[in-house]
Design an enzyme around this catalytic site. Structure first.
Site, PDB file in Angstrom:
ATOM      1  CG  ASN A   9       3.146  -1.158   5.061  1.00 56.28           C
ATOM      2  OD1 ASN A   9       2.331  -1.870   4.462  1.00 56.28           O
ATOM      3  ND2 ASN A   9       2.777  -0.258   5.960  1.00 56.28           N
ATOM      4  CD1 TRP A  10       5.407  -3.470  -0.944  1.00 59.44           C
ATOM      5  CD2 TRP A  10       4.437  -5.259  -1.875  1.00 59.44           C
ATOM      6  NE1 TRP A  10       6.371  -4.165  -1.621  1.00 59.44           N
ATOM      7  CE2 TRP A  10       5.803  -5.268  -2.199  1.00 59.44           C
ATOM      8  CE3 TRP A  10       3.623  -6.301  -2.344  1.00 59.44           C
ATOM      9  CZ2 TRP A  10       6.377  -6.279  -2.976  1.00 59.44           C
ATOM     10  CZ3 TRP A  10       4.183  -7.309  -3.117  1.00 59.44           C
ATOM     11  CH2 TRP A  10       5.555  -7.288  -3.433  1.00 59.44           C
ATOM     12  CE  LYS A  11       2.290   2.815   3.958  1.00 55.61           C
ATOM     13  NZ  LYS A  11       2.351   4.234   4.271  1.00 55.61           N
ATOM     14  CG  HIS A  93       1.025   1.568   9.514  1.00 51.81           C
ATOM     15  ND1 HIS A  93       0.400   2.689   9.022  1.00 51.81           N
ATOM     16  CD2 HIS A  93       2.243   1.515   8.921  1.00 51.81           C
ATOM     17  CE1 HIS A  93       1.226   3.284   8.160  1.00 51.81           C
ATOM     18  NE2 HIS A  93       2.347   2.588   8.083  1.00 51.81           N
ATOM     19  CD  GLU A  95      -0.807   4.503   5.964  1.00 49.45           C
ATOM     20  OE1 GLU A  95      -0.871   3.330   5.545  1.00 49.45           O
ATOM     21  OE2 GLU A  95       0.039   5.327   5.575  1.00 49.45           O
ATOM     22  CD  GLU A 167       6.067   3.475   9.694  1.00 46.97           C
ATOM     23  OE1 GLU A 167       6.719   3.225   8.683  1.00 46.97           O
ATOM     24  OE2 GLU A 167       4.837   3.299   9.766  1.00 46.97           O
ATOM     25  N   GLY A 173       4.407   9.166   3.666  1.00 50.45           N
ATOM     26  CA  GLY A 173       3.794   9.463   2.371  1.00 50.45           C
ATOM     27  C   GLY A 173       3.837  10.930   1.983  1.00 50.45           C
ATOM     28  CB  SER A 213       9.248  10.279   3.196  1.00 52.04           C
ATOM     29  OG  SER A 213       7.887  10.680   3.141  1.00 52.04           O
ATOM     30  N   GLY A 234       7.443   2.415   2.755  1.00 56.54           N
ATOM     31  CA  GLY A 234       6.131   2.380   2.125  1.00 56.54           C
ATOM     32  C   GLY A 234       6.255   2.529   0.618  1.00 56.54           C
ATOM     33  N   GLY A 235       5.991   3.741   0.134  1.00 61.41           N
ATOM     34  CA  GLY A 235       5.925   3.985  -1.311  1.00 61.41           C
ATOM     35  C   GLY A 235       7.112   3.453  -2.098  1.00 61.41           C
TER      36      GLY A 235
HETATM   37  P1  13P Z   1       6.146   5.930   3.062  1.00 60.41           P
HETATM   38  O1  13P Z   1       7.511   5.305   2.939  1.00 60.41           O
HETATM   39  O2  13P Z   1       5.337   5.851   1.822  1.00 60.41           O
HETATM   40  O3  13P Z   1       6.247   7.307   3.637  1.00 60.41           O
HETATM   41  O4  13P Z   1       5.351   5.056   4.136  1.00 60.41           O
HETATM   42  C1  13P Z   1       5.955   4.741   5.339  1.00 60.41           C
HETATM   43  C2  13P Z   1       5.121   3.752   6.039  1.00 60.41           C
HETATM   44  O5  13P Z   1       4.034   4.059   6.489  1.00 60.41           O
HETATM   45  C3  13P Z   1       5.626   2.388   6.167  1.00 60.41           C
HETATM   46  O6  13P Z   1       4.857   1.640   7.044  1.00 60.41           O
END
Ligand code: 13P
Length: 270
Positions: A9-11, A93, A95, A167, A173, A213, A234-235
């Site tokens: 997930n590149w957000k 998600h 977010e 999640e 994050g 994470s 994510g990151g």
């Molecule tokens: P991180 O891996 O950056 O914690 O993000 C997880 C995430 O929200 C994937 O959708």
């Protein structure tokens, strides 16, 4: 037999030019035929990533979708618009729940649009830190599942290949991932809740991913748990080295699980 899935997930990262380049690099560094790889770039990067991955068996996903099929919704993207650009879609998600006010009811409607358009959904659920500390994590996740899944035919969602991503919000994050055993307990809770929502034994066939994470250094802790079928990253998914480590480890898990299954089936046949 549940697949092992690693979804990126590149957000809100990458421009179209960067996204094509990064997708190509990640695809080349993660060639594990036993792992289902998915990259979810921003909407405006979908075409660039599709074009970059024409010769690679890497699926492309969108990060959300609007809950209406079409209409006067300025700036929004419908499921139909994604056809030809993406074959997967993330819904729910945390977010989006936080920043776009998406409720379980809206997320349920997004699932419906995804199904109508033939997109494979990844439904995200997860508790806040105070929920976990108060011992409410399972209750919260059950409520999210009930809110999003009620009214949907389990057979149709199962055929669409529904994936659930657990999640925990406090792990996203933050560099503070869940413990593997706790994430596995939540994956069991997810399948238990789905069983109670009319899925019955079919709940066991639903892949449950862990997200929060995840890195190449801790992926093993999650994949060591038979209840967990992969990760939503994510990151770390913005770094080809990290993705190479994560998908490489997932390949070991996928092969070990299929060998174990073949052995069980063989002993059953004798
Ligand atoms: P991180 O891996 O950056 O914690 O993000 C997880 C995430 O929200 C994937 O959708």
């Amino acid at each position: 037999m549940r697949p092992v899935v690693i979804a990126a997930n590149w957000k809100m990262h990458t421009t179209p030019a960067e996204a094509g380049e990064l997708a190509r690099l990640i695809a080349a560094r993660t060639r594990e035929p036993d792992v289902v790889r998915v990259i979810c770039p921003p909407f405006v990067c979908l075409a660039a990533v599709r074009d970059a991955l024409l010769d690679e068996p890497v699926a492309i996903g969108a990060q959300t979708v609007h809950h209406e099929a079409r209409g006067a919704f300025t700036g929004m993207i419908s499921a139909e618009m994604l056809v030809g650009l993406a074959s997967w879609v993330i819904v729910g998600h945390s977010e989006r729940r936080r920043d776009a006010g998406e409720t379980d009811e809206i997320i349920g409607r997004q699932l419906g649009r995804a199904l109508d358009a033939g997109l494979r959904p990844i439904l995200c659920v997860g508790e806040q830190l105070d929920d976990r500390e108060a011992g409410r994590a399972e209750t919260v996740v059950e409520r999210q599942l009930r809110g999003a899944l009620t009214g949907h035919d389990p057979v149709r969602l199962g055929e669409a290949g529904l994936v659930v991503a657990y999640e925990p919000v406090w792990a996203i994050g933050t560099g503070r991932s869940a413990h593997g055993a706790d994430a596995a307990a939540m994956a069991d809770a997810v399948r238990g809740a789905m069983g109670n929502l009319g899925w019955g034994a079919a709940a066991d066939a639903v892949p449950v991913l862990y997200g929060g994470s995840v890195t190449s250094a801790n992926i093993e802790e999650f994949l060591a748990e038979p209840a967990i079928d992969g990760a939503l990253v994510g990151g770390a998914s913005l770094k080809a080295d990290e993705m190479a480590g994560i998908v490489g480890r997932a390949g070991i898990t996928a092969r070990a699980r299929s060998t174990a299954r073949a052995r069980t089936a063989g002993s059953g046949a004798r």
